[in-house]
Motif scaffolding. Structure first.
Motif, PDB file in Angstrom:
ATOM      1  N   UNK A 285      42.087 -24.276  12.771  1.00 11.13           N
ATOM      2  CA  UNK A 285      41.995 -22.868  12.383  1.00 11.13           C
ATOM      3  C   UNK A 285      42.444 -21.952  13.508  1.00 11.13           C
ATOM      4  N   UNK A 286      42.152 -22.312  14.747  1.00  5.18           N
ATOM      5  CA  UNK A 286      42.572 -21.484  15.877  1.00  5.18           C
ATOM      6  C   UNK A 286      44.096 -21.420  15.972  1.00  5.18           C
ATOM      7  N   UNK A 287      44.755 -22.576  15.866  1.00  2.16           N
ATOM      8  CA  UNK A 287      46.220 -22.586  15.905  1.00  2.16           C
ATOM      9  C   UNK A 287      46.807 -21.846  14.695  1.00  2.16           C
ATOM     10  N   UNK A 288      46.197 -22.014  13.542  1.00  4.35           N
ATOM     11  CA  UNK A 288      46.671 -21.315  12.342  1.00  4.35           C
ATOM     12  C   UNK A 288      46.492 -19.803  12.482  1.00  4.35           C
ATOM     13  N   UNK A 289      45.408 -19.393  13.104  1.00  3.14           N
ATOM     14  CA  UNK A 289      45.169 -17.966  13.332  1.00  3.14           C
ATOM     15  C   UNK A 289      46.270 -17.349  14.185  1.00  3.14           C
ATOM     16  N   UNK A 302      45.688 -23.083   2.246  1.00  2.00           N
ATOM     17  CA  UNK A 302      45.270 -23.483   3.588  1.00  2.00           C
ATOM     18  C   UNK A 302      43.853 -23.013   3.877  1.00  2.00           C
ATOM     19  N   UNK A 303      43.570 -21.763   3.564  1.00  2.00           N
ATOM     20  CA  UNK A 303      42.229 -21.241   3.833  1.00  2.00           C
ATOM     21  C   UNK A 303      41.178 -21.927   2.964  1.00  2.00           C
ATOM     22  N   UNK A 345      28.613 -23.513   9.865  1.00  2.00           N
ATOM     23  CA  UNK A 345      28.440 -22.099   9.489  1.00  2.00           C
ATOM     24  C   UNK A 345      29.199 -21.186  10.450  1.00  2.00           C
ATOM     25  N   UNK A 346      29.191 -21.525  11.743  1.00  2.00           N
ATOM     26  CA  UNK A 346      29.906 -20.715  12.734  1.00  2.00           C
ATOM     27  C   UNK A 346      31.413 -20.745  12.477  1.00  2.00           C
ATOM     28  N   UNK A 347      31.938 -21.921  12.151  1.00  2.00           N
ATOM     29  CA  UNK A 347      33.367 -22.030  11.856  1.00  2.00           C
ATOM     30  C   UNK A 347      33.739 -21.239  10.607  1.00  2.00           C
ATOM     31  N   UNK A 348      32.851 -21.202   9.620  1.00  5.07           N
ATOM     32  CA  UNK A 348      33.117 -20.408   8.417  1.00  5.07           C
ATOM     33  C   UNK A 348      33.089 -18.912   8.734  1.00  5.07           C
ATOM     34  N   UNK A 349      32.228 -18.501   9.645  1.00  9.06           N
ATOM     35  CA  UNK A 349      32.237 -17.098  10.076  1.00  9.06           C
ATOM     36  C   UNK A 349      33.587 -16.766  10.713  1.00  9.06           C
ATOM     37  N   UNK A 350      34.125 -17.695  11.524  1.00  8.48           N
ATOM     38  CA  UNK A 350      35.446 -17.471  12.116  1.00  8.48           C
ATOM     39  C   UNK A 350      36.520 -17.391  11.034  1.00  8.48           C
ATOM     40  N   UNK A 351      36.428 -18.252  10.036  1.00  5.22           N
ATOM     41  CA  UNK A 351      37.408 -18.241   8.947  1.00  5.22           C
ATOM     42  C   UNK A 351      37.420 -16.887   8.238  1.00  5.22           C
ATOM     43  N   UNK A 352      36.239 -16.365   7.907  1.00  6.33           N
ATOM     44  CA  UNK A 352      36.165 -15.105   7.169  1.00  6.33           C
ATOM     45  C   UNK A 352      36.462 -13.902   8.059  1.00  6.33           C
ATOM     46  N   UNK A 353      35.911 -13.903   9.279  1.00  4.73           N
ATOM     47  CA  UNK A 353      36.011 -12.728  10.135  1.00  4.73           C
ATOM     48  C   UNK A 353      37.342 -12.641  10.872  1.00  4.73           C
ATOM     49  N   UNK A 354      37.868 -13.785  11.352  1.00  2.00           N
ATOM     50  CA  UNK A 354      39.096 -13.763  12.154  1.00  2.00           C
ATOM     51  C   UNK A 354      40.338 -13.965  11.303  1.00  2.00           C
TER      52      UNK A 354
END
Length: 459
Positions: A285-289, A302-303, A345-354
């Motif tokens: 997700x970081x590289x995709x971001x 992808x998301x 849960x933290x990774x999902x917060x990154x998915x939605x927020x970032x």
């Protein structure tokens, strides 16, 4: 009148030395002014070793002849290349082994600390001792800042001198990597609140050594169990720092697939998910971001794939192999499973927020904030898993809106700080207090984290 010699009073014996004098003044039997790090007499005479921790050991009586002599064992355990260790070095080794090393992982029985390597490598010994003394100085009145700074500089000088040798081999490079990693964790965990913290400099040094060894996969393959544990912690802290500071991770997402259980810092548990798989998805997700920031169009497929991979799951009863009664409740296993779900849960917060740029007040974000804090708060405080939940606690706290959620974050931070005594916990506390100010408007991930706690490492 009687003479003083016949008065019956014994003459006062002149005391030439002062209690607590440095070693040089004790040897010369002169009065020491007790100034630290170097006394006045040693400064005037330009003595190289003004030490207050050396003592002279004498036999109180002759040892019994029938007692076994353990001199060979003592020499083997307390020497570096045949030379005896100083008192402060032995004390630092004991402190690192008993107090610091257990904090590096959640494993109930972790791999042994790098003591044997430190007794073979001067840079590793110096880095280990500096780490122990710096952490001990936070708890009690230990060495002065000048002494600690001088020892840290001596350690860096030893590392640079060996790196400058063109004939240094892969074995020596692996030892230097351990020394640099210890300094990296020292700066990111203990000294991160100092204005001169050099966490990123030590990260660059570790990456340079890893590249010289042929990359992360080659360094992992040629390393022993202790070095692999430190490499897994390096990869974890680098990933969390990359997410918080909006930069690319230093390693690819495929490295987590090669990390076998038993050589990593987290506890292995039975179940459909593992912490390594969560870290792999977070790296993807970081590289995709960053691809999206470079202009790539977002893909719903992808998301959605990220979302499915990160959905927290729970262990189910295996009817073919029923669980025994002894495995009904294990606080350590329960805490490890809760740690995995907290990171999900933290990774999902990154998915939605970032990635999707959903604001913090959206219910999709808040439901995972609530669930993440429940996972962390439900951990047994006697387990070591909660100590390694600082990154989920930081992310959930930064996106929390309810007062009870923020109180929960602060209470848990107090517990973790009591266990670790790391300045990184205090750094997270200060960063959250800045984010929770009434005049600060919580937006998306990019608005919250960059330039906050830059030198701090969290897992």
């Amino acid at each position: 009148m009687s003479s003083p010699a016949n008065s019956g009073a014994s003459p006062v014996r002149r005391q030439r030395t002062v209690e607590g004098s440095c070693w040089q003044c004790k040897q010369r039997r002169v009065k020491c002014d007790l100034q630290k790090p170097s006394c006045g007499r040693c400064l005037i005479s330009r003595a190289e070793d003004c030490s207050y921790d050396k003592i002279l050991l004498r036999w109180k009586g002759r040892p019994a002849k029938n007692l076994p002599w353990a001199g060979s064992q003592l020499i083997r355990e307390h020497t570096l290349g045949g030379l005896p260790l100083a008192t402060n070095e032995r004390r630092a080794i004991d402190y690192f082994k008993s107090r610091l090393w257990p904090l590096f992982s959640t494993v109930h029985e972790p791999c042994p600390p790098p003591i044997s390597l430190a007794l073979r490598s001067q840079p590793v010994l110096q880095a280990l001792c500096v780490f122990a003394e710096e952490h001990r100085a936070l708890l009690e009145r230990g060495s002065s800042k000048q002494t600690l700074e001088r020892r840290r500089l001596n350690c860096l000088e030893a590392i640079r001198s060996q790196l400058g040798d063109e004939s240094v081999g892969s074995t020596a490079l692996s030892s230097l990597l351990v020394a640099v990693l210890l300094l990296y964790f020292l700066e990111g965990y203990v000294n991160c609140t100092n204005c001169d913290a050099s966490t990123q400099c030590h990260l660059a040094g570790a990456l340079a050594i890893i590249n010289s060894l042929g990359g992360f996969d080659a360094a992992w393959t040629t390393s022993d169990r202790i070095s692999r544990m430190l490499l897994s912690e390096l990869a974890s802290t680098d990933l969390t720092d990359a997410l918080l500071q909006n930069r690319r991770p230093s390693f690819s997402a495929t490295i987590w697939e090669r990390m076998e259980i038993g050589s990593v810092w987290w506890e292995s548990v039975s179940g459909p998910d593992s912490l390594g798989a969560v870290f792999s998805t977070m790296a993807e997700m970081s590289f995709y971001h960053h691809e999206l920031q470079a202009g790539k169009d977002i893909s719903n497929e992808k998301t959605q794939a990220f979302e499915r991979a990160l959905q927290p799951t729970y262990s189910m009863l295996d009817y073919m192999n029923k669980t025994s009664e002894q495995e009904v409740f294990n606080p350590r296993t329960t805490a490890s499973l809760s740690l995995i779900r907290a990171f999900q849960h933290t990774a999902l917060i990154f998915l939605y927020s970032a990635i999707l740029k959903i604001p913090a007040k959206h219910f999709l974000v808040q439901q995972h904030v609530h669930a993440c804090l429940e996972c962390i708060q439900g951990m047994d405080t006697t387990s070591k898993a909660q100590n390694c939940a600082l990154f989920p606690l930081y992310v959930a706290g930064a996106h929390s809106l309810a007062e009870r959620h923020r109180n929960c974050v602060m209470e848990t931070l107090d517990i973790i700080h009591t266990n670790l005594r790391f300045q990184s916990v205090q750094s997270v506390r200060l960063a959250l207090q800045q984010l929770w100010r009434p005049d600060h408007n919580l937006g998306t991930w990019i608005d919250i984290f960059p330039n906050n706690a830059v030198c701090t490492l969290v897992i």
